[in-house]
Scaffold this active site. Sequence first.
Site, PDB file in Angstrom:
ATOM      1  N   CYS A   2      -4.009   6.540  -3.702  1.00 25.83           N
ATOM      2  CA  CYS A   2      -3.253   7.737  -3.776  1.00 25.83           C
ATOM      3  C   CYS A   2      -2.715   8.273  -2.273  1.00 25.83           C
ATOM      4  O   CYS A   2      -2.439   7.210  -1.457  1.00 25.83           O
ATOM      5  CB  CYS A   2      -4.589   8.673  -4.066  1.00 25.83           C
ATOM      6  SG  CYS A   2      -5.963   8.279  -5.325  1.00 25.83           S
TER       7      CYS A   2
HETATM    8  N1  GLN Z   1     -10.268   4.641  -6.370  1.00 29.97           N
HETATM    9  C1  GLN Z   1      -9.893   6.009  -6.502  1.00 29.97           C
HETATM   10  C2  GLN Z   1      -9.454   6.624  -7.841  1.00 29.97           C
HETATM   11  O1  GLN Z   1      -9.630   5.977  -8.822  1.00 29.97           O
HETATM   12  C3  GLN Z   1      -8.879   6.053  -5.564  1.00 29.97           C
HETATM   13  C4  GLN Z   1      -7.495   5.612  -6.109  1.00 29.97           C
HETATM   14  C5  GLN Z   1      -6.360   5.661  -4.990  1.00 29.97           C
HETATM   15  O2  GLN Z   1      -6.273   5.752  -3.986  1.00 29.97           O
HETATM   16  N2  GLN Z   1      -5.354   5.289  -5.687  1.00 29.97           N
HETATM   17  O3  GLN Z   1      -9.099   7.646  -8.128  1.00 29.97           O
END
Ligand code: GLN
Length: 233
Positions: A2
């Site tokens: 994210c």
């Molecule tokens: N693993 C986390 C989620 O599924 C964060 C994902 C991310 O950093 N893209 O939301």
Amino acid sequence: MCRHLGWLGKPRSLAELILEPPHSLLVQSYAPLRQRHGLLNADGWGAGFFDVSGSDKPRRWRSAAPLWGDASFASVAPALSSHCVVAAVRSATVGMPIEASATAPFTDGIWLLSHNGVVDTAVLPASRGAESVCDSALLAAAIFERGVDSLGEVITEIGSGDPQARLNILAANGSRMLATTWGDTLSMLHGADGVVLASEPYDDDPRWVDIPDRHLVDTHDGEVRVTALDVSR
Ligand code: GLN
């Protein structure tokens, strides 16, 4: 991965921080430039902030829909100002639920916390009170239980338990902001009015600096300390 953004300084509107810059979190939701995992961040967004009115309770607005489609947030964000903000746009890891409660920022009622990355939940200590079964929510609960003040130590331990983990954390409590780099990008803009920490710079201001991997950023009272995490353990 994210993308996240934090602000600690003089009050600024959520629109000014999240929506208006040329490469804002809004733009990063559909066209991130430095994201190594995932193409776009369409699985939700969250904006957390502390009241300028003096209450130390964090406020949150989260959604499982893309930020670019949220006309209500775009309308209200110019009127919401805060000295301390943690916001994120989400690209859900495969297998994780897509729901507002799995979207950062997470809270323990004192801190706001966002995670860029992925972690094997089997290496996390059992903790109560996670907001979702999403890895980031379980990780947030584990950090809250140990104390955000020991963020560097906790991340080093979890990272040694799961060598594949990516553990970029951003946390703030209204007067202090902490972040780690562990497998993904983070940049800092330290201006006269405060400090921005962001997964990627939101404009071309030459004062942005990239934080090296496996570091801890700790900022309060206008001071910033960047230290290497102890990866020898
Ligand atoms: N693993 C986390 C989620 O599924 C964060 C994902 C991310 O950093 N893209 O939301």
